[in-house]
Design a protein around this motif. Structure first.
Motif, PDB file in Angstrom:
ATOM      1  N   UNK A 117     -57.163 -63.835  60.146  1.00 50.94           N
ATOM      2  CA  UNK A 117     -56.836 -64.156  58.732  1.00 50.94           C
ATOM      3  C   UNK A 117     -55.803 -63.148  57.951  1.00 50.94           C
ATOM      4  N   UNK A 118     -56.223 -62.091  58.114  1.00 52.87           N
ATOM      5  CA  UNK A 118     -55.209 -60.977  57.362  1.00 52.87           C
ATOM      6  C   UNK A 118     -53.932 -61.563  57.817  1.00 52.87           C
ATOM      7  N   UNK A 119     -53.442 -61.616  59.295  1.00 58.15           N
ATOM      8  CA  UNK A 119     -52.352 -61.860  59.465  1.00 58.15           C
ATOM      9  C   UNK A 119     -51.686 -63.302  59.116  1.00 58.15           C
ATOM     10  N   UNK A 120     -52.456 -64.206  58.854  1.00 54.57           N
ATOM     11  CA  UNK A 120     -52.128 -65.168  58.207  1.00 54.57           C
ATOM     12  C   UNK A 120     -51.832 -65.358  56.810  1.00 54.57           C
ATOM     13  N   UNK A 121     -52.726 -64.441  56.075  1.00 54.73           N
ATOM     14  CA  UNK A 121     -52.521 -64.115  54.793  1.00 54.73           C
ATOM     15  C   UNK A 121     -51.027 -63.484  54.649  1.00 54.73           C
ATOM     16  N   UNK A 122     -50.890 -62.504  55.370  1.00 51.45           N
ATOM     17  CA  UNK A 122     -49.390 -61.899  55.161  1.00 51.45           C
ATOM     18  C   UNK A 122     -48.144 -62.911  55.582  1.00 51.45           C
ATOM     19  N   UNK A 123     -48.433 -63.762  56.667  1.00 51.99           N
ATOM     20  CA  UNK A 123     -47.355 -64.748  56.837  1.00 51.99           C
ATOM     21  C   UNK A 123     -47.172 -65.715  55.619  1.00 51.99           C
ATOM     22  N   UNK A 124     -48.305 -66.006  54.753  1.00 52.72           N
ATOM     23  CA  UNK A 124     -48.206 -67.047  53.700  1.00 52.72           C
ATOM     24  C   UNK A 124     -47.616 -66.281  52.706  1.00 52.72           C
TER      25      UNK A 124
END
Length: 145
Positions: A63-70
């Motif tokens: 989730x942290x990685x996906x938030x960074x991607x967004x």
């Protein structure tokens, strides 16, 4: 409305649209991950094996990685959109401007653009409107050089 004197290409518009679509996809994935975390954390009062907490921990890392991607894609789209919106907003014909907005700012497929415009238009007609407008702009640009 004044004509933007920077040359706009279909490649540049499509590049922006690609980032818009990537951002939409990343947000969808993020929402799905958030739903999975909430589901994994659902407490029903029964004893749980160690697996749910491991799943939650793994999803939290992802989730942290996906938030960074967004966040990264939002920054790219915001920066790119300034140029694209300035160009689209300069289009004097309302119908043409709406077509460009739907396709390149909203990221819609040509057939969806045609349906939104209505009037029995085909996707090829929408594509032709954009192509002709860009060609006319680039011709105008070359004549002012």
């Amino acid at each position: 409305m004044s004509v933007i004197m920077t040359m706009m290409t279909i490649e540049r518009l499509n590049e922006h649209r690609t980032f818009v679509l990537l951002l939409q996809e990343s947000k969808t994935i993020l929402a799905s991950m958030q739903a999975q975390i909430l589901k994994a954390m659902d407490y029903n009062g029964l004893p749980h094996a160690a697996e749910p907490s491991r799943t939650t921990e793994n999803l939290s890392i992802l989730l942290d990685a996906q938030i960074a991607d967004v966040n990264r894609l939002e920054a790219i789209v915001a920066e790119s959109e300034r140029e694209i919106k300035a160009f689209v907003d300069s289009i004097p014909d309302n119908r043409t401007r709406v077509i460009f907005n739907l396709r390149f700012v909203c990221g819609m497929k040509w057939d969806s653009v045609a349906k939104m415009i209505g009037g029995g238009n085909a996707s090829s007609t929408m594509r032709s409107v954009c192509t002709r407008y860009l060609e006319s702009c680039n011709t105008l640009q070359h004549s002012h050089s």
